[in-house]
Scaffold this motif. Structure first.
Motif, PDB file in Angstrom:
ATOM      1  N   VAL A   1       0.835  -1.195   0.000  1.00  0.00           N
ATOM      2  CA  VAL A   1       0.000   0.000   0.000  1.00  0.00           C
ATOM      3  C   VAL A   1       0.877   1.256   0.000  1.00  0.00           C
ATOM      4  O   VAL A   1       1.849   1.348   0.756  1.00  0.00           O
ATOM      5  CB  VAL A   1      -0.923   0.021   1.232  1.00  0.00           C
ATOM      6  CG1 VAL A   1      -1.731   1.321   1.284  1.00  0.00           C
ATOM      7  CG2 VAL A   1      -1.863  -1.173   1.223  1.00  0.00           C
ATOM      8  N   GLU A   2       0.520   2.220  -0.854  1.00  0.00           N
ATOM      9  CA  GLU A   2       1.218   3.508  -0.912  1.00  0.00           C
ATOM     10  C   GLU A   2       0.194   4.636  -0.813  1.00  0.00           C
ATOM     11  O   GLU A   2      -1.015   4.399  -0.979  1.00  0.00           O
ATOM     12  CB  GLU A   2       2.029   3.614  -2.205  1.00  0.00           C
ATOM     13  CG  GLU A   2       3.108   2.548  -2.318  1.00  0.00           C
ATOM     14  CD  GLU A   2       3.991   2.734  -3.543  1.00  0.00           C
ATOM     15  OE1 GLU A   2       3.808   3.732  -4.269  1.00  0.00           O
ATOM     16  OE2 GLU A   2       4.871   1.873  -3.773  1.00  0.00           O
ATOM     17  N   PRO A   3       0.647   5.860  -0.515  1.00  0.00           N
ATOM     18  CA  PRO A   3      -0.318   6.962  -0.330  1.00  0.00           C
ATOM     19  C   PRO A   3      -1.279   7.157  -1.491  1.00  0.00           C
ATOM     20  O   PRO A   3      -2.436   7.522  -1.295  1.00  0.00           O
ATOM     21  CB  PRO A   3       0.605   8.177  -0.142  1.00  0.00           C
ATOM     22  CG  PRO A   3       1.865   7.619   0.437  1.00  0.00           C
ATOM     23  CD  PRO A   3       2.029   6.285  -0.205  1.00  0.00           C
TER      24      PRO A   3
ATOM     25  N   VAL B   1       1.226  -1.806   6.617  1.00  0.00           N
ATOM     26  CA  VAL B   1       1.895  -3.090   6.414  1.00  0.00           C
ATOM     27  C   VAL B   1       1.514  -3.990   7.583  1.00  0.00           C
ATOM     28  O   VAL B   1       1.968  -3.783   8.713  1.00  0.00           O
ATOM     29  CB  VAL B   1       3.423  -2.917   6.340  1.00  0.00           C
ATOM     30  CG1 VAL B   1       4.103  -4.267   6.120  1.00  0.00           C
ATOM     31  CG2 VAL B   1       3.797  -1.930   5.251  1.00  0.00           C
ATOM     32  N   LEU B   2       0.654  -4.969   7.338  1.00  0.00           N
ATOM     33  CA  LEU B   2       0.134  -5.807   8.410  1.00  0.00           C
ATOM     34  C   LEU B   2       1.265  -6.517   9.143  1.00  0.00           C
ATOM     35  O   LEU B   2       2.075  -7.212   8.531  1.00  0.00           O
ATOM     36  CB  LEU B   2      -0.844  -6.835   7.845  1.00  0.00           C
ATOM     37  CG  LEU B   2      -2.082  -6.273   7.139  1.00  0.00           C
ATOM     38  CD1 LEU B   2      -2.935  -7.414   6.595  1.00  0.00           C
ATOM     39  CD2 LEU B   2      -2.893  -5.399   8.076  1.00  0.00           C
TER      40      LEU B   2
ATOM     41  N   ARG C   1       7.619   2.057  11.627  1.00  0.00           N
ATOM     42  CA  ARG C   1       6.867   2.631  12.752  1.00  0.00           C
ATOM     43  C   ARG C   1       5.563   1.849  12.926  1.00  0.00           C
ATOM     44  O   ARG C   1       4.674   1.909  12.093  1.00  0.00           O
ATOM     45  CB  ARG C   1       6.560   4.114  12.498  1.00  0.00           C
ATOM     46  CG  ARG C   1       5.754   4.773  13.627  1.00  0.00           C
ATOM     47  CD  ARG C   1       5.546   6.245  13.363  1.00  0.00           C
ATOM     48  NE  ARG C   1       4.750   6.492  12.169  1.00  0.00           N
ATOM     49  CZ  ARG C   1       3.410   6.477  12.153  1.00  0.00           C
ATOM     50  NH1 ARG C   1       2.725   6.214  13.266  1.00  0.00           N
ATOM     51  NH2 ARG C   1       2.755   6.736  11.031  1.00  0.00           N
ATOM     52  N   GLY C   2       5.488   1.093  14.010  1.00  0.00           N
ATOM     53  CA  GLY C   2       4.328   0.248  14.242  1.00  0.00           C
ATOM     54  C   GLY C   2       3.233   0.951  15.022  1.00  0.00           C
ATOM     55  O   GLY C   2       3.484   1.924  15.745  1.00  0.00           O
ATOM     56  N   TYR C   3       2.021   0.437  14.894  1.00  0.00           N
ATOM     57  CA  TYR C   3       0.878   0.998  15.615  1.00  0.00           C
ATOM     58  C   TYR C   3      -0.249  -0.036  15.645  1.00  0.00           C
ATOM     59  O   TYR C   3      -0.298  -0.947  14.805  1.00  0.00           O
ATOM     60  CB  TYR C   3       0.382   2.289  14.952  1.00  0.00           C
ATOM     61  CG  TYR C   3       0.103   2.156  13.465  1.00  0.00           C
ATOM     62  CD1 TYR C   3      -1.123   1.697  12.989  1.00  0.00           C
ATOM     63  CD2 TYR C   3       1.097   2.482  12.533  1.00  0.00           C
ATOM     64  CE1 TYR C   3      -1.360   1.570  11.631  1.00  0.00           C
ATOM     65  CE2 TYR C   3       0.865   2.348  11.173  1.00  0.00           C
ATOM     66  CZ  TYR C   3      -0.367   1.899  10.725  1.00  0.00           C
ATOM     67  OH  TYR C   3      -0.599   1.768   9.384  1.00  0.00           O
TER      68      TYR C   3
ATOM     69  N   ALA D   1       2.130  -1.235  10.303  1.00  0.00           N
ATOM     70  CA  ALA D   1       3.299  -0.365  10.366  1.00  0.00           C
ATOM     71  C   ALA D   1       3.396   0.497   9.113  1.00  0.00           C
ATOM     72  O   ALA D   1       2.892   0.125   8.050  1.00  0.00           O
ATOM     73  CB  ALA D   1       4.577  -1.186  10.525  1.00  0.00           C
ATOM     74  N   GLU D   2       4.033   1.642   9.273  1.00  0.00           N
ATOM     75  CA  GLU D   2       4.456   2.482   8.155  1.00  0.00           C
ATOM     76  C   GLU D   2       5.936   2.182   7.910  1.00  0.00           C
ATOM     77  O   GLU D   2       6.740   2.181   8.850  1.00  0.00           O
ATOM     78  CB  GLU D   2       4.266   3.963   8.475  1.00  0.00           C
ATOM     79  CG  GLU D   2       2.831   4.332   8.858  1.00  0.00           C
ATOM     80  CD  GLU D   2       1.856   4.109   7.725  1.00  0.00           C
ATOM     81  OE1 GLU D   2       2.026   4.745   6.667  1.00  0.00           O
ATOM     82  OE2 GLU D   2       0.932   3.285   7.894  1.00  0.00           O
TER      83      GLU D   2
END
Length: 380
Positions: free
Chosen positions: A126-128, A157-158, A197-199, A208-209
């Motif tokens: 996935v991208e913007p 990103v799962l 960067r996870g969330y 994550a990004e």
């Protein structure tokens, strides 16, 4: 057509359902969510011991040689338990891409590590600007001597924050929306030029990004023609998600019917009121419609014709999305205020159902694809 399971499949179904029932209650799931990384390494080891992590892989790669039906059985059980572990990211997507795009040496090296639980993978596509288009890739891969250098940003990103390796789509030729010139690259994490960067996502899982600034990537297969393999694996993931959604919906329906038998209003169980009985029956109809499409998607996973395979996967995604949304809304409404609390399971099921609906394209997106494929939009 015979939809009965064979003896091995029934044994698998019994084993995985028993594991989820015994080890994945509400409180246990909450404890797993609070663990480092947002999921349980102990459960992951049990999945490996049970053979679930190697289920779709060949025996020579440490697997069990299972097929789409076996994956469907696991997915439905995981849906009922709202499993947090990175099975979709590592086994279905990551392992699937290595099976479909990797050479024999790569498969022999990596697949046994997945089956044993040592290797965690993530798929970054996935991208913007890409929305749900797999071929919409702006991330660039440039050859630098014997290496490939990747530049770009990937989002959602799962389980990307726990992965040891990330499979990244990157463009080696052509413009952003060309279907050719797309490669699939293995990137080590942590690694030079890789920022993660996870969330938490709304359903309690992780994403994550990922930023790539000159990161080194190893190509899987042809670095200019990976899209067919990617699309096939995503169709397999759609079938897996459809089966998981059936498990989620079945749990919501069962929970709602049980609640209607216990909750009393005006001195009677609310399940005695005919209007609410009709709503519960409507939920069952939605569940069975979704189950039928999930079965069809599972049967079509092995189809070699990409057009026919994706038509069925898209149709299943449409039905799953619409059934899941309506059934979830009914479940929450029939539970009343308790249905939206963090202390009650039905709200968590609805959150997961909402995430499944939008993964790899929502119902409207797939309905538009079906219309385009049938010529309806062109004729209009």
């Amino acid at each position: 057509m015979d939809f009965d399971l064979n003896d091995d499949q029934r044994l698998l179904k019994d084993s995985v359902e028993r594991l989820i029932t015994d080890k994945y209650g509400f409180d246990q799931r909450r404890a797993n969510m609070a663990a480092p990384g947002g999921w349980s390494r102990t459960m992951w080891a049990q999945f490996a011991e049970l053979g679930l992590l190697g289920l779709p892989f060949a025996e020579e790669h440490g697997g069990f040689g299972g097929g789409p039906v076996e994956a469907m059985i696991v997915a439905e059980a995981f849906g009922r338990g709202l499993v947090l572990e990175p099975y979709l990211a590592t086994v279905i997507l990551g392992g699937g891409l290595i099976r479909r795009a990797g050479d024999a040496a790569t498969q022999a090296s990596l697949l046994p590590q997945i089956a044993s639980g040592e290797l965690l993978l993530a798929f970054a596509h996935v991208e913007p600007q890409s929305r749900y288009e797999l071929h919409n890739v702006a991330t660039i891969a440039r050859q630098d001597g014997a290496r490939w250098r990747l530049e770009g940003d990937k989002g959602v990103v799962l389980h990307g924050d726990c992965a040891n390796k990330i499979l990244v789509t990157a463009r080696t030729a052509g413009s952003t929306r060309d279907r050719t010139g797309i490669g699939l690259f293995l990137v080590d994490v942590p690694g030079e030029g890789v920022s993660v960067r996870g969330y938490p996502t709304q359903d309690g899982l992780r994403a994550a990004e990922v930023s790539l600034a000159g990161a080194t990537g190893i190509p899987l297969g042809d670095p200019a023609n990976a899209l067919p393999a990617i699309e096939r694996v995503v169709d397999e993931a759609l079938a897996f998600l459809a089966a998981e959604a059936v498990g989620v919906m079945a749990a919501m329906h069962a929970s709602t019917v049980d609640y209607m038998k216990q909750r009393k209003q005006f001195g009677r169980a609310i399940g005695d009121f005919q209007a609410l009985q009709h709503r519960a029956v409507d939920m069952l109809v939605l569940l069975e419609q979704a189950r039928s499409m999930a079965l069809l998607a599972t049967m079509m996973v092995a189809e070699d014709d990409p057009v026919e395979r994706h038509k069925v996967a898209a149709a299943a995604k449409v039905q799953i999305g619409r059934s899941g949304r309506k059934l979830g809304q009914e479940a929450v409404q029939l539970h009343g205020g308790i249905g939206v609390t963090m202390e009650y399971m039905v709200g968590h099921y609805f959150k997961r159902m909402s995430m499944i609906e939008i993964l790899f394209g929502d119902a409207d997106t797939h309905l538009a694809q079906l219309a385009e494929g049938s010529g309806v939009l062109e004729a209009a």
